[in-house]
Scaffold this motif. Sequence first.
Motif, mmCIF file in Angstrom:
data_model
loop_
_atom_site.group_PDB
_atom_site.id
_atom_site.type_symbol
_atom_site.label_atom_id
_atom_site.label_comp_id
_atom_site.label_asym_id
_atom_site.label_seq_id
_atom_site.Cartn_x
_atom_site.Cartn_y
_atom_site.Cartn_z
ATOM 1 N N VAL A 81 -11.285 -57.182 37.208
ATOM 2 C CA VAL A 81 -10.119 -57.583 37.990
ATOM 3 C C VAL A 81 -9.565 -56.331 38.671
ATOM 4 O O VAL A 81 -9.426 -55.281 38.030
ATOM 5 C CB VAL A 81 -9.031 -58.200 37.093
ATOM 6 C CG1 VAL A 81 -7.816 -58.595 37.917
ATOM 7 C CG2 VAL A 81 -9.574 -59.392 36.342
ATOM 8 N N ILE A 83 -6.685 -54.006 40.236
ATOM 9 C CA ILE A 83 -5.254 -53.763 40.013
ATOM 10 C C ILE A 83 -4.545 -53.762 41.364
ATOM 11 O O ILE A 83 -4.791 -52.885 42.206
ATOM 12 C CB ILE A 83 -5.033 -52.413 39.309
ATOM 13 C CG1 ILE A 83 -5.740 -52.404 37.942
ATOM 14 C CG2 ILE A 83 -3.544 -52.122 39.146
ATOM 15 C CD1 ILE A 83 -5.748 -51.047 37.272
ATOM 16 N N TYR A 107 -0.349 -57.575 38.204
ATOM 17 C CA TYR A 107 -1.444 -58.531 38.244
ATOM 18 C C TYR A 107 -1.077 -59.681 39.174
ATOM 19 O O TYR A 107 0.095 -59.902 39.490
ATOM 20 C CB TYR A 107 -1.790 -59.059 36.847
ATOM 21 C CG TYR A 107 -0.723 -59.895 36.172
ATOM 22 C CD1 TYR A 107 -0.617 -61.273 36.393
ATOM 23 C CD2 TYR A 107 0.178 -59.321 35.277
ATOM 24 C CE1 TYR A 107 0.347 -62.040 35.768
ATOM 25 C CE2 TYR A 107 1.151 -60.077 34.646
ATOM 26 C CZ TYR A 107 1.232 -61.431 34.890
ATOM 27 O OH TYR A 107 2.197 -62.194 34.255
ATOM 28 N N GLU A 108 -2.098 -60.390 39.621
ATOM 29 C CA GLU A 108 -1.910 -61.548 40.482
ATOM 30 C C GLU A 108 -2.316 -62.811 39.740
ATOM 31 O O GLU A 108 -3.106 -62.770 38.794
ATOM 32 C CB GLU A 108 -2.749 -61.384 41.760
ATOM 33 C CG GLU A 108 -2.305 -60.192 42.609
ATOM 34 C CD GLU A 108 -3.228 -59.942 43.792
ATOM 35 O OE1 GLU A 108 -4.410 -60.343 43.713
ATOM 36 O OE2 GLU A 108 -2.765 -59.357 44.789
ATOM 37 N N PRO A 112 -2.658 -63.999 32.689
ATOM 38 C CA PRO A 112 -2.121 -63.345 31.499
ATOM 39 C C PRO A 112 -1.106 -64.176 30.708
ATOM 40 O O PRO A 112 -0.786 -63.827 29.566
ATOM 41 C CB PRO A 112 -1.476 -62.071 32.061
ATOM 42 C CG PRO A 112 -2.297 -61.772 33.276
ATOM 43 C CD PRO A 112 -2.548 -63.130 33.873
ATOM 44 N N LYS A 146 5.268 -60.006 36.672
ATOM 45 C CA LYS A 146 3.795 -59.931 36.685
ATOM 46 C C LYS A 146 3.327 -58.494 36.507
ATOM 47 O O LYS A 146 2.641 -57.912 37.352
ATOM 48 C CB LYS A 146 3.237 -60.554 37.964
ATOM 49 C CG LYS A 146 3.489 -62.056 38.049
ATOM 50 C CD LYS A 146 2.671 -62.716 39.129
ATOM 51 C CE LYS A 146 2.841 -64.240 39.047
ATOM 52 N NZ LYS A 146 1.984 -64.948 40.025
ATOM 53 N N ARG A 147 3.712 -57.954 35.350
ATOM 54 C CA ARG A 147 3.321 -56.594 34.998
ATOM 55 C C ARG A 147 2.815 -56.548 33.556
ATOM 56 O O ARG A 147 3.351 -57.240 32.685
ATOM 57 C CB ARG A 147 4.494 -55.623 35.153
ATOM 58 C CG ARG A 147 5.020 -55.505 36.567
ATOM 59 C CD ARG A 147 6.168 -54.502 36.655
ATOM 60 N NE ARG A 147 6.721 -54.449 38.001
ATOM 61 C CZ ARG A 147 7.698 -53.629 38.376
ATOM 62 N NH1 ARG A 147 8.227 -52.791 37.485
ATOM 63 N NH2 ARG A 147 8.143 -53.642 39.620
ATOM 64 N N TYR A 165 -9.820 -51.031 38.409
ATOM 65 C CA TYR A 165 -10.258 -52.330 37.892
ATOM 66 C C TYR A 165 -10.445 -52.303 36.374
ATOM 67 O O TYR A 165 -10.662 -51.261 35.762
ATOM 68 C CB TYR A 165 -11.548 -52.747 38.598
ATOM 69 C CG TYR A 165 -12.552 -51.621 38.761
ATOM 70 C CD1 TYR A 165 -13.556 -51.413 37.814
ATOM 71 C CD2 TYR A 165 -12.485 -50.769 39.863
ATOM 72 C CE1 TYR A 165 -14.469 -50.387 37.969
ATOM 73 C CE2 TYR A 165 -13.395 -49.735 40.013
ATOM 74 C CZ TYR A 165 -14.391 -49.547 39.068
ATOM 75 O OH TYR A 165 -15.283 -48.513 39.218
ATOM 76 N N TYR A 167 -11.167 -55.343 32.743
ATOM 77 C CA TYR A 167 -11.246 -56.706 32.222
ATOM 78 C C TYR A 167 -10.499 -56.752 30.899
ATOM 79 O O TYR A 167 -10.346 -55.725 30.219
ATOM 80 C CB TYR A 167 -12.693 -57.197 32.078
ATOM 81 C CG TYR A 167 -13.544 -56.455 31.066
ATOM 82 C CD1 TYR A 167 -13.517 -56.794 29.709
ATOM 83 C CD2 TYR A 167 -14.400 -55.427 31.472
ATOM 84 C CE1 TYR A 167 -14.305 -56.119 28.787
ATOM 85 C CE2 TYR A 167 -15.190 -54.761 30.560
ATOM 86 C CZ TYR A 167 -15.142 -55.102 29.218
ATOM 87 O OH TYR A 167 -15.917 -54.435 28.301
#
Length: 205
Positions: A81, A83, A107-108, A112, A146-147, A165, A167
């Motif tokens: 993913v 960043i 994150y998008e 999470p 979203k952190r 990036y 995972y």
Amino acid sequence: VRLVGGRVISGWQPVTDPAVLKRLDPAARGKVMQADLRAIGVTDIPPMVAGQSWGASDPGLELFFADQPMTLARWPNEGFVTIPEVYGERPQDIRGTKGFMDGIIGYEGNRPERWLGEKDVMLHGYWFWDWADQRLKVQSIDTTQKRITLEPEPQHSYGFRKGMYYYAYNLLPELDMPGEWYLDRDTGVLYFWPPSPLSKFQALV
């Protein structure tokens, strides 16, 4: 002659605990099996720890099935993913390449949110340079901003920057495909989605 250093796992049972089933991905319910490692004498279960320095990427305990290593439950199932943004109060600038030292990444999407309340959520990433990976532990997840905030110790010595990036792994909610597994280190219960019937092959830990 064949020398095997693993312990053969027996006593597999379907997952029936409602609390565990709720944590599983819907696609995995009814397919994931469980076994009690302590019942077969596996009591020395190492803790899930972060790498102490970049390049320290030992994943710890492993599971083999039909002589093949299985995958500790992760997301995404393949690849990494990106960043989208990094945050902090301690800027980093290495010859014009900029980031932060604080271990706070954005994150998008909403993935999470699945990880809230999970123990020992781990991220394996290339945080500042493409040649310096490290396994780090999540401290907290802020679903409003979203952190993701990583544990302060140990932390990546070069810092964190946008566009790198990672995972996520060691997550029961991400056990969503054959060949993935997860171990509850508190109870010693191993969860596994076998890629073939367990009656045909041995599983070893």
